[in-house]
Design a protein around this motif. Structure first.
Motif, PDB file in Angstrom:
ATOM      1  N   THR A  92     -12.660  28.329  21.375  1.00  0.00           N
ATOM      2  CA  THR A  92     -13.896  28.923  21.872  1.00  0.00           C
ATOM      3  C   THR A  92     -14.477  29.834  20.804  1.00  0.00           C
ATOM      4  O   THR A  92     -13.775  30.717  20.290  1.00  0.00           O
ATOM      5  CB  THR A  92     -13.646  29.732  23.157  1.00  0.00           C
ATOM      6  OG1 THR A  92     -13.177  28.850  24.181  1.00  0.00           O
ATOM      7  CG2 THR A  92     -14.929  30.410  23.619  1.00  0.00           C
ATOM      8  N   ILE A  93     -15.729  29.618  20.449  1.00  0.00           N
ATOM      9  CA  ILE A  93     -16.433  30.467  19.481  1.00  0.00           C
ATOM     10  C   ILE A  93     -17.633  31.078  20.192  1.00  0.00           C
ATOM     11  O   ILE A  93     -18.469  30.371  20.747  1.00  0.00           O
ATOM     12  CB  ILE A  93     -16.892  29.663  18.256  1.00  0.00           C
ATOM     13  CG1 ILE A  93     -15.689  29.018  17.550  1.00  0.00           C
ATOM     14  CG2 ILE A  93     -17.652  30.553  17.273  1.00  0.00           C
ATOM     15  CD1 ILE A  93     -16.060  28.147  16.378  1.00  0.00           C
ATOM     16  N   TYR A  94     -17.688  32.404  20.178  1.00  0.00           N
ATOM     17  CA  TYR A  94     -18.773  33.118  20.866  1.00  0.00           C
ATOM     18  C   TYR A  94     -19.409  34.116  19.914  1.00  0.00           C
ATOM     19  O   TYR A  94     -18.780  34.590  18.970  1.00  0.00           O
ATOM     20  CB  TYR A  94     -18.229  33.827  22.103  1.00  0.00           C
ATOM     21  CG  TYR A  94     -19.291  34.578  22.877  1.00  0.00           C
ATOM     22  CD1 TYR A  94     -20.233  33.901  23.630  1.00  0.00           C
ATOM     23  CD2 TYR A  94     -19.364  35.962  22.822  1.00  0.00           C
ATOM     24  CE1 TYR A  94     -21.222  34.579  24.327  1.00  0.00           C
ATOM     25  CE2 TYR A  94     -20.340  36.657  23.511  1.00  0.00           C
ATOM     26  CZ  TYR A  94     -21.279  35.960  24.258  1.00  0.00           C
ATOM     27  OH  TYR A  94     -22.261  36.627  24.929  1.00  0.00           O
ATOM     28  N   ASN A  95     -20.677  34.430  20.186  1.00  0.00           N
ATOM     29  CA  ASN A  95     -21.420  35.425  19.413  1.00  0.00           C
ATOM     30  C   ASN A  95     -21.712  34.945  17.986  1.00  0.00           C
ATOM     31  O   ASN A  95     -21.867  35.749  17.070  1.00  0.00           O
ATOM     32  CB  ASN A  95     -20.665  36.759  19.347  1.00  0.00           C
ATOM     33  CG  ASN A  95     -21.610  37.938  19.217  1.00  0.00           C
ATOM     34  OD1 ASN A  95     -22.649  37.985  19.858  1.00  0.00           O
ATOM     35  ND2 ASN A  95     -21.264  38.899  18.374  1.00  0.00           N
ATOM     36  N   ALA A  96     -21.816  33.630  17.796  1.00  0.00           N
ATOM     37  CA  ALA A  96     -22.087  33.077  16.464  1.00  0.00           C
ATOM     38  C   ALA A  96     -23.581  33.096  16.145  1.00  0.00           C
ATOM     39  O   ALA A  96     -23.964  33.163  14.977  1.00  0.00           O
ATOM     40  CB  ALA A  96     -21.552  31.657  16.351  1.00  0.00           C
ATOM     41  N   THR A  97     -24.434  33.035  17.159  1.00  0.00           N
ATOM     42  CA  THR A  97     -25.886  33.030  16.936  1.00  0.00           C
ATOM     43  C   THR A  97     -26.560  33.998  17.900  1.00  0.00           C
ATOM     44  O   THR A  97     -25.951  34.475  18.861  1.00  0.00           O
ATOM     45  CB  THR A  97     -26.485  31.620  17.151  1.00  0.00           C
ATOM     46  OG1 THR A  97     -26.321  31.234  18.531  1.00  0.00           O
ATOM     47  CG2 THR A  97     -25.806  30.601  16.257  1.00  0.00           C
ATOM     48  N   THR A  98     -27.811  34.263  17.632  1.00  0.00           N
ATOM     49  CA  THR A  98     -28.610  35.089  18.529  1.00  0.00           C
ATOM     50  C   THR A  98     -30.067  34.702  18.409  1.00  0.00           C
ATOM     51  O   THR A  98     -30.462  34.059  17.422  1.00  0.00           O
ATOM     52  CB  THR A  98     -28.437  36.593  18.208  1.00  0.00           C
ATOM     53  OG1 THR A  98     -29.114  37.364  19.210  1.00  0.00           O
ATOM     54  CG2 THR A  98     -29.034  36.930  16.851  1.00  0.00           C
ATOM     55  N   LEU A  99     -30.864  35.066  19.396  1.00  0.00           N
ATOM     56  CA  LEU A  99     -32.298  34.789  19.382  1.00  0.00           C
ATOM     57  C   LEU A  99     -33.053  36.037  18.948  1.00  0.00           C
ATOM     58  O   LEU A  99     -32.774  37.133  19.433  1.00  0.00           O
ATOM     59  CB  LEU A  99     -32.784  34.346  20.760  1.00  0.00           C
ATOM     60  CG  LEU A  99     -32.346  32.954  21.227  1.00  0.00           C
ATOM     61  CD1 LEU A  99     -32.755  32.739  22.679  1.00  0.00           C
ATOM     62  CD2 LEU A  99     -32.958  31.865  20.356  1.00  0.00           C
ATOM     63  N   VAL A 100     -33.987  35.864  18.038  1.00  0.00           N
ATOM     64  CA  VAL A 100     -34.836  36.967  17.606  1.00  0.00           C
ATOM     65  C   VAL A 100     -36.288  36.528  17.742  1.00  0.00           C
ATOM     66  O   VAL A 100     -36.595  35.347  17.870  1.00  0.00           O
ATOM     67  CB  VAL A 100     -34.544  37.370  16.140  1.00  0.00           C
ATOM     68  CG1 VAL A 100     -33.123  37.860  15.989  1.00  0.00           C
ATOM     69  CG2 VAL A 100     -34.804  36.205  15.183  1.00  0.00           C
TER      70      VAL A 100
END
Length: 524
Positions: free
Chosen positions: A255-263
């Motif tokens: 599980t990989i979390y917090n790899a991307t975000t919306l700006v």
């Protein structure tokens, strides 16, 4: 009627005084309703908002023509279909204003809220909010709207932060945050973990077998669609969806979390970006794997090899060797080739149309074969001697000198600083995971470290660019010489493809009306 010139000489719109509707009765308005999700609990919210808007309109003497309902988050209003329909109805005069339960229902972003109000005002419409008792017709300087909008934006940020912390805690515990799991998995009864889907997991394994046996992504997509198998969201398969499941590490049980975000970009639209790797949350063995590590690595290798094999540059059959590279020395415009068809013969020529109006006389036309031979002979001459060639290129590129030692020292200092910052980030993350520091302390310190890291990286990038221009320019010059020298020995008999490669080292070749070379600009 007498009109001043600044009125009669321009197509000016008619001023629409929004305040004129304040005392009117039965003004046609629309109601705007928004909920964040499609959950069952939100359905009653839609009904309650609609009921409130109708009762308010009746009590205050407005004619509520229609309600516009969007199921979207509080940001990015350009993605809301009903809001866009609302603007269209305002523009067409079907409604003269909009009412919402509260300003936060329209948006939770100050710039969006102002944009909505101003879009309505452009078409002579007003905006009302029941909770804040806000009326855009009495807020000329938008001061009150900015205050209410700022509070709504702050509330969204606070809510988002709380949700984010909850999701981070779940991710660190190996739980899932997804609402729609990857193809081949489904959610456990408590919706906290990924478990094997007995229907789609065997299909995924079969897809891996087919790919390893030599099938391509398009062939697999067609096979899946023919079998009546749908994607995790119920759609048809394409090469992108097949590529997604082939490259997703979730099938390794990771599980990989917090790899991307919306700006939000400069145009106010959402854009997904990758977070720094030290902010990623990676947990292994959180669920049952559907593929072995050996199979996964083999799949990635095959995909990479196929990308490299088919990643050719865009090309087409070019008939005109110097088209768009040649320029007219009078108007500085580009010269293009064309086929001059006369009776049964075709003659290829170059011409300058003088489209910018700066060219004198008639359209200039040159014989293509003559110009090509002139340019190729010129290239052969200047590149036949190494010293002449180096001097020629030096005159046609922007070379500069600088104190390299100082730049190198400065770069090393910044690299050391960046390494120290990265170590500090890792320590903060470890301290947070071990509950040594609080969430507030972690966020404050990480924000400071990220700012310092960004500043250091920008300085390093700037120094790298300066040093690259200085360090690499000589190497590029000699490389160009070696490439061209290998071609010019038999320049007249070169295949057309190699002639194209040769002339592509030039950005501009200026010629006069007689086809003589006036100036040459080189590309490195």
């Amino acid at each position: 009627m007498l009109l001043p010139p600044h009125v009669s000489g321009q197509k000016l719109g008619k001023y629409q005084d929004l305040k004129s509707t304040i005392d009117e009765k039965n003004v046609n308005i629309g109601g705007y309703i928004r909920v964040s999700t499609k959950k069952d609990g939100q359905k009653s919210s839609i009904q309650n908002q609609g009921k409130l808007l109708r009762q308010w309109a009746e009590l205050n003497g407005y004619n509520l023509v229609k309600n516009y309902t969007d199921v979207k988050s509080g940001a990015y209003t350009y993605l809301r279909n009903e809001m866009q329909l609302m603007f269209k109805d305002v523009e067409e005069g079907k409604i003269q204003g909009i009412v919402a339960k509260e300003i936060a229902r329209t948006s939770r972003d100050v710039m969006d809220i102002l944009s909505i109000k101003r879009t309505l005002a452009d078409h002579g419409a007003f905006f009302l909010s029941i909770k804040e008792s806000y009326d855009s017709r009495t807020d000329d300087d938008e001061f009150l709207l900015i205050i209410h909008g700022g509070l709504a934006q702050k509330e969204r940020k606070t809510t988002s932060s709380r949700v984010k912390i909850t999701q981070i805690i779940k991710a660190k515990e190996g739980k899932t945050n997804v609402s729609v799991p990857a193809f081949g998995y489904m959610l456990s009864d408590d919706r906290q973990y990924l478990i094997r889907n007995p229907v789609t997991a065997p299909v995924f394994c079969q897809v891996i077998e087919l790919f390893l046996s030599g099938w391509g992504q398009l062939k697999i997509a067609k096979w899946l669609n023919k079998q009546g198998i749908r994607t995790r969201r119920g759609g048809l398969w394409g090469t992108n969806s097949v590529r997604t499941i082939l490259s997703n590490p979730v099938y390794l049980g990771t599980t990989i979390y917090n790899a991307t975000t919306l700006v939000r970009d400069s145009k106010g639209q959402q854009k997904r970006v990758v977070r720094p790797r030290e902010e990623w949350i990676v947990r292994e063995n959180t669920h049952e794997p559907l593929i072995t590590e050996e199979e996964y690595n083999k799949v990635q290798t095959i995909m990479r090899q196929r990308r490299e094999k088919y990643n050719h540059e865009w090309s087409c059959d070019r008939k005109y060797l110097l088209s768009s590279i040649l320029r007219c020395n009078v108007c500085k415009g580009k010269i293009y080739g064309f086929a001059d068809k006369q009776c049964r013969s075709i003659t290829y020529k170059y011409r300058c149309l003088g489209g910018n109006g700066k060219c004198n006389g008639k359209i200039k036309i040159w014989n293509m074969k003559k110009i090509d031979n002139t340019i190729l002979a010129f290239i052969a001459e200047i590149f036949s001697d190494r010293a002449n060639m180096i001097n020629f290129i030096r005159r046609n590129v922007d070379l500069f000198t600088n104190d390299l030692s100082e730049l190198v020292k400065k770069r090393e200092v910044k690299k050391t600083l960046l390494e120290q910052i990265n170590n500090a980030i890792k320590k903060q993350q470890l301290a947070f995971e071990q509950d040594i520091i609080t969430v507030a302390e972690y966020k404050e310190r990480m924000a400071e470290l990220r700012d310092n890291k960004l500043a250091a990286q920008k300085e390093i990038d700037s120094l790298n660019r300066k040093l690259e221009q200085i360090d690499m320019i000589e190497e590029k010059i000699y490389k160009v010489y070696e490439d061209i020298k290998a071609l010019i020995d038999n320049i007249d008999s070169l295949p057309m493809e190699e002639k194209f490669q040769l002339v592509n080292n030039f950005t501009d070749i200026f010629i006069d009306g007689n086809g003589n070379i006036v100036d040459v600009r080189f590309n490195i």
